[in-house]
Design an enzyme around this catalytic site. Structure first.
Site, PDB file in Angstrom:
ATOM      1  N   GLU A 279       0.867  -1.209  -0.189  1.00  0.00           N
ATOM      2  CA  GLU A 279       0.223  -0.152   0.110  1.00  0.00           C
ATOM      3  C   GLU A 279       0.862   1.406   0.034  1.00  0.00           C
ATOM      4  OE1 GLU A 279      -2.944   1.765  -0.791  1.00  0.00           O
ATOM      5  OE2 GLU A 279      -3.739  -0.043   0.046  1.00  0.00           O
TER       6      GLU A 279
ATOM      7  N   GLU B 222       1.556   6.660  -6.815  1.00  0.00           N
ATOM      8  CA  GLU B 222       0.254   7.544  -7.274  1.00  0.00           C
ATOM      9  C   GLU B 222       1.003   9.068  -6.963  1.00  0.00           C
ATOM     10  OE1 GLU B 222      -3.068   6.234  -5.082  1.00  0.00           O
ATOM     11  OE2 GLU B 222      -3.668   4.717  -6.322  1.00  0.00           O
TER      12      GLU B 222
END
Length: 110
Positions: free
Chosen positions: A56, A63
């Site tokens: 994650e 991102e």
């Protein structure tokens, strides 16, 4: 280590998904003691959640970097973000399999 903790702190403050995974880790540690049948199962249960957190964090890095490079929609950027999302899905799937197997073993259903 300071940089690592700074990264965790940033992820916790800025990324809801990282925050949820850290909370899941906090819940998983005591829950793993109830489910695990021995030290190696406990390690596997906790490691599965740590793996999810790690992937994650890497996905969040990708991102944020993509958004920094260009905030506009671009098919190549979408592909990068989708692959990161797929990696997170894979890590979560590994966690679900490990936790389900240990739980079924504990309940003597497996």
């Amino acid at each position: 280590m300071r940089n690592s903790f700074d990264g965790l702190r940033h992820g916790y403050r800025e990324q809801r998904k990282v925050r949820l995974t850290l909370w899941a880790l906090g819940l998983a540690i005591p829950l793993a003691f109830l489910i695990a049948d021995g030290p190696w199962q406990w390690v596997a249960l906790i490691a599965a959640v740590v793996l999810s957190l790690t992937v994650e964090l890497l996905n969040s890095c990708a991102e944020e970097l993509c958004d920094h490079i260009t905030p506009e929609r671009h098919p190549d950027i979408k592909a990068v973000k989708d692959m990161g999302s797929a990696a997170v899905f894979g890590a979560h799937l590994i966690g679900v399999l490990i936790w389900a197997g240990a739980t079924l073993d504990r309940l003597e259903l497996f």
